[in-house]
Design a protein around this motif. Structure first.
Motif, PDB file in Angstrom:
ATOM      1  N   THR A 104      40.330  45.713  38.371  1.00 16.57           N
ATOM      2  CA  THR A 104      41.628  45.544  39.358  1.00 16.57           C
ATOM      3  C   THR A 104      41.600  44.136  39.906  1.00 16.57           C
ATOM      4  OG1 THR A 104      41.400  48.094  39.897  1.00 16.57           O
ATOM      5  CG2 THR A 104      42.686  46.817  41.299  1.00 16.57           C
ATOM      6  N   ILE A 105      40.570  43.636  40.289  1.00 17.09           N
ATOM      7  CA  ILE A 105      40.659  42.391  40.906  1.00 17.09           C
ATOM      8  C   ILE A 105      41.080  41.425  39.883  1.00 17.09           C
ATOM      9  CG2 ILE A 105      39.108  40.657  41.934  1.00 17.09           C
ATOM     10  CD1 ILE A 105      37.649  42.682  43.050  1.00 17.09           C
ATOM     11  N   GLN A 106      40.547  41.463  38.730  1.00 18.23           N
ATOM     12  CA  GLN A 106      40.931  40.474  37.595  1.00 18.23           C
ATOM     13  C   GLN A 106      42.440  40.669  37.423  1.00 18.23           C
ATOM     14  OE1 GLN A 106      38.403  39.570  33.774  1.00 18.23           O
ATOM     15  NE2 GLN A 106      39.978  41.362  33.311  1.00 18.23           N
ATOM     16  N   ALA A 107      43.089  41.822  37.380  1.00 20.46           N
ATOM     17  CA  ALA A 107      44.407  42.060  36.936  1.00 20.46           C
ATOM     18  C   ALA A 107      45.322  41.332  38.010  1.00 20.46           C
ATOM     19  CB  ALA A 107      44.639  43.316  36.759  1.00 20.46           C
ATOM     20  N   ILE A 108      44.954  41.658  39.423  1.00 23.32           N
ATOM     21  CA  ILE A 108      45.721  41.122  40.364  1.00 23.32           C
ATOM     22  C   ILE A 108      45.740  39.872  40.671  1.00 23.32           C
ATOM     23  CG2 ILE A 108      45.819  40.951  42.914  1.00 23.32           C
ATOM     24  CD1 ILE A 108      44.697  43.884  43.075  1.00 23.32           C
ATOM     25  N   ARG A 109      44.486  38.827  40.233  1.00 25.04           N
ATOM     26  CA  ARG A 109      44.558  37.574  40.047  1.00 25.04           C
ATOM     27  C   ARG A 109      45.322  36.936  39.111  1.00 25.04           C
ATOM     28  NH1 ARG A 109      40.732  35.020  36.572  1.00 25.04           N
ATOM     29  NH2 ARG A 109      40.180  32.894  37.546  1.00 25.04           N
ATOM     30  N   GLY A 110      45.397  37.712  38.004  1.00 24.84           N
ATOM     31  CA  GLY A 110      46.292  37.023  36.911  1.00 24.84           C
ATOM     32  C   GLY A 110      47.771  36.961  37.324  1.00 24.84           C
ATOM     33  N   VAL A 111      48.135  38.210  38.019  1.00 25.29           N
ATOM     34  CA  VAL A 111      49.943  37.930  38.405  1.00 25.29           C
ATOM     35  C   VAL A 111      49.810  36.614  39.245  1.00 25.29           C
ATOM     36  CG1 VAL A 111      51.423  39.206  39.660  1.00 25.29           C
ATOM     37  CG2 VAL A 111      50.050  40.401  37.949  1.00 25.29           C
ATOM     38  N   LEU A 112      48.792  36.721  40.564  1.00 29.28           N
ATOM     39  CA  LEU A 112      48.955  35.719  41.375  1.00 29.28           C
ATOM     40  C   LEU A 112      48.930  34.292  40.828  1.00 29.28           C
ATOM     41  CD1 LEU A 112      46.773  37.233  44.278  1.00 29.28           C
ATOM     42  CD2 LEU A 112      49.314  37.122  43.941  1.00 29.28           C
ATOM     43  N   LEU A 113      48.200  34.115  39.608  1.00 26.04           N
ATOM     44  CA  LEU A 113      48.011  32.742  39.218  1.00 26.04           C
ATOM     45  C   LEU A 113      49.322  32.395  38.494  1.00 26.04           C
ATOM     46  CD1 LEU A 113      44.312  32.807  37.598  1.00 26.04           C
ATOM     47  CD2 LEU A 113      45.199  31.615  39.537  1.00 26.04           C
ATOM     48  N   TRP A 114      49.935  33.292  37.980  1.00 20.71           N
ATOM     49  CA  TRP A 114      51.219  33.072  37.385  1.00 20.71           C
ATOM     50  C   TRP A 114      52.276  32.640  38.307  1.00 20.71           C
ATOM     51  CZ3 TRP A 114      56.129  35.308  37.403  1.00 20.71           C
ATOM     52  CH2 TRP A 114      57.039  34.839  36.667  1.00 20.71           C
ATOM     53  N   VAL A 115      52.131  33.285  39.408  1.00 24.07           N
ATOM     54  CA  VAL A 115      53.390  32.971  40.794  1.00 24.07           C
ATOM     55  C   VAL A 115      52.989  31.360  40.846  1.00 24.07           C
ATOM     56  CG1 VAL A 115      53.892  33.410  42.979  1.00 24.07           C
ATOM     57  CG2 VAL A 115      53.607  35.348  41.213  1.00 24.07           C
TER      58      VAL A 115
ATOM     59  N   PRO B  92      33.855  48.962  22.093  1.00 24.48           N
ATOM     60  CA  PRO B  92      33.349  50.019  22.732  1.00 24.48           C
ATOM     61  C   PRO B  92      32.883  49.895  24.047  1.00 24.48           C
ATOM     62  CG  PRO B  92      31.506  49.341  21.446  1.00 24.48           C
ATOM     63  CD  PRO B  92      32.791  48.136  21.180  1.00 24.48           C
ATOM     64  N   GLY B  93      32.948  51.101  24.863  1.00 24.92           N
ATOM     65  CA  GLY B  93      32.644  50.950  26.244  1.00 24.92           C
ATOM     66  C   GLY B  93      33.668  51.682  27.173  1.00 24.92           C
ATOM     67  N   HIS B  94      33.212  51.424  28.545  1.00 26.82           N
ATOM     68  CA  HIS B  94      33.880  52.077  29.644  1.00 26.82           C
ATOM     69  C   HIS B  94      35.541  51.769  29.662  1.00 26.82           C
ATOM     70  CE1 HIS B  94      35.254  53.281  33.494  1.00 26.82           C
ATOM     71  NE2 HIS B  94      35.470  52.199  33.765  1.00 26.82           N
ATOM     72  N   PRO B  95      36.263  52.820  29.507  1.00 21.42           N
ATOM     73  CA  PRO B  95      37.910  52.544  29.529  1.00 21.42           C
ATOM     74  C   PRO B  95      38.382  52.194  30.930  1.00 21.42           C
ATOM     75  CG  PRO B  95      37.435  54.957  29.531  1.00 21.42           C
ATOM     76  CD  PRO B  95      35.881  54.459  29.599  1.00 21.42           C
ATOM     77  N   ASP B  96      38.454  51.118  31.024  1.00 26.18           N
ATOM     78  CA  ASP B  96      38.967  50.283  32.480  1.00 26.18           C
ATOM     79  C   ASP B  96      40.257  51.036  32.929  1.00 26.18           C
ATOM     80  OD1 ASP B  96      36.742  48.304  32.662  1.00 26.18           O
ATOM     81  OD2 ASP B  96      37.844  47.203  31.049  1.00 26.18           O
ATOM     82  N   ARG B  97      40.570  51.109  34.162  1.00 23.91           N
ATOM     83  CA  ARG B  97      41.627  51.643  34.964  1.00 23.91           C
ATOM     84  C   ARG B  97      41.500  50.998  36.293  1.00 23.91           C
ATOM     85  NH1 ARG B  97      40.859  55.931  38.451  1.00 23.91           N
ATOM     86  NH2 ARG B  97      38.941  56.854  38.428  1.00 23.91           N
ATOM     87  N   LEU B  98      42.773  50.976  36.985  1.00 20.99           N
ATOM     88  CA  LEU B  98      42.962  50.502  38.179  1.00 20.99           C
ATOM     89  C   LEU B  98      42.549  51.286  39.249  1.00 20.99           C
ATOM     90  CD1 LEU B  98      46.585  48.997  37.958  1.00 20.99           C
ATOM     91  CD2 LEU B  98      44.563  47.682  37.949  1.00 20.99           C
TER      92      LEU B  98
END
Length: 455
Positions: free
Chosen positions: A94-105, A204-210
């Motif tokens: 979640t932290i990584q995803a929010i960061r990606g949007v803010l970086l584009w802004v 393989p591995g944990h299915p990430d979600r927000l």
């Protein structure tokens, strides 16, 4: 049998996983560089030098945004005791995803002022488009970090190479069709989309979600605050030369410098890639300060890594001018002496590169930041003084001086974890001096020509 023996190579021990991961990482890196080289050979004939100078600026800016906001998520998952906890992984995602949007802004907001600073009006449109890759990479699954945590990098490496291959093919097709720098912009975003899609589909591995877990967020930010500061400093260490040189040189000349930088950086990038992917788990599971056996195991690994990289520097330095003449046309000839000088000036960094990760493995991100900050200040100061005193030649020599001045701080940090090996450093310092003397003697005329203002 040693850590490099066949039995351990096939087993599930730390040594076997370290060797396999090192081989996978090295093979993937070599394949990646060959792909980049092949694409450069084709793209330099389809596009113009200014296009590569412009994209080099875009790469520096995007790398800067990435480093200026690094929360240490990947390092935390690799080293933290909760690195297998689904709530911890979801919070990190979640932290990584929010960061990606803010970086584009932020990239959109910076496009206009940076276009004025670099006198490159194309940045107003190109930077926001290229920065879409930041949003894409923000949703990369945590399974990548988990694979690094356990030194299981085979599938990750294969997916990286496959996605890069497709990205190169797209770039070449678009460059042939469009004859524009936009071919590089579009292909870069598409390559990021392909890479993330492959990781979601095939790892393989944990299915990430927000999800937001306060305790996990606290632990991530506590570890990550120093990583955040370290990556800001790390940005200036890795990009400081191009920030300053890009300001002093024309876009065409800057494009030529980047061709030389690309070829010369192979051993340095290879070493840092292997160290970053392999050493944190090794230091975590077999701390060198814990026993003499651990220290000697790391010494053997360190000797092999540094010897290999120094040999690559020697071969690259001798063949650098020939490579440029063989691979590129006359417009890029001045990249030859740049390769020789950069390869030599990065020898101090090669000798010291296996020490940094020991601090992160024990959670000492604060002192890791101290080293990164010192390196950044030293590099920027030395490169700037070099530019003022001797132009491009001075800037390149400044990079070597920065590596030497940073060495005492490397020793200070590595001694805290018991990782420092003076025998290794003394041996390769002498070998590095010998390589430097041979290369300078062999290419003296070309170096003198560069000093006289070839770029």
């Amino acid at each position: 049998m040693s850590v490099f023996g066949l039995t351990r190579f096939r087993g599930a021990s730390l040594g076997a996983r370290a060797v396999r991961s090192s081989l996978w990482s090295t093979g993937a890196f070599a394949a990646s560089q060959l792909l980049r080289l092949g694409s450069n050979l084709i793209l330099t004939r389809l596009l113009f030098p200014e296009a590569f100078g412009l994209m080099a600026l875009v790469a520096v800016i995007i790398q800067g945004l990435t480093n200026f906001s690094d929360t240490g998520v990947m390092q935390a998952v690799m080293s933290h005791k909760r690195g297998e906890d689904p709530r911890f992984l979801n919070t990190a995602f979640t932290i990584q995803a929010i960061r990606g949007v803010l970086l584009w802004v932020f990239a959109c907001l910076l496009a206009w002022p940076l276009s004025l600073f670099y006198n490159a009006p194309q940045l107003i449109q190109i930077l926001p488009a290229a920065a879409l890759s930041l949003i894409v990479m923000g949703v990369n699954p945590m399974r990548v970090a988990t694979a690094h945590r356990h030194l299981l990098l085979g599938r990750v490496s294969l997916l990286d190479i496959l996605s890069q291959t497709l990205g190169v093919l797209i770039a070449i097709a678009l460059a042939w069709w469009m004859q524009s720098v936009w071919a590089l912009v579009i292909s870069g975003v598409l390559a990021a989309i392909i890479n993330v899609a492959f990781n979601w589909a095939f790892l393989p591995g944990h299915p990430d979600r927000l999800q937001w877990d306060r305790a996990a967020a606290r632990e991530l930010t506590s570890f990550g605050k120093w990583i955040f500061l370290s990556t800001i400093a790390g940005f200036f260490v890795s990009q400081g030369d191009r920030i300053l040189i890009g300001r002093f040189l024309s876009l065409g000349a800057f494009g030529v410098y980047n061709i030389g930088y690309f070829l010369a950086s192979f051993p340095n990038m290879l070493g840092r890639m292997v160290a970053g992917k392999v050493l944190i788990p090794i230091y975590r599971e077999a701390p060198p300060g814990e026993s003499r056996a651990n220290f000697l195991k790391l010494r053997r690994m360190r000797m092999v890594v540094t010897a290999t990289l120094l040999a690559i520097i020697a071969v690259l330095g001798m063949a650098g001018l020939w490579l440029v003449e063989l691979l590129y046309d006359e417009r890029y000839r001045d990249a030859g002496p740049v390769i020789v000088l950069l390869a030599v000036m990065w020898i101090p960094q090669i000798i010291a590169l296996t020490y940094d990760q020991a601090a992160l493995a024990v959670g000492d991100s604060r002192n890791f930041f101290v080293l990164a900050l010192f390196r950044a200040v030293t590099l920027l100061g030395c490169v700037y003084l070099g530019l003022e005193m001797a132009g491009l030649l001075g800037a390149i020599i400044g990079q070597g001086m920065a590596g030497l001045l940073s060495y005492p701080v490397v020793v200070w940090l590595s001694r805290k974890s018991g990782a420092w090996d003076p025998l290794h450093d003394a041996l390769f310092a002498m070998l590095g001096l010998a390589v430097t003397a041979v290369l300078f003697t062999a290419h003296r005329a070309d170096i003198v020509a560069l000093a006289a203002g070839a770029l």
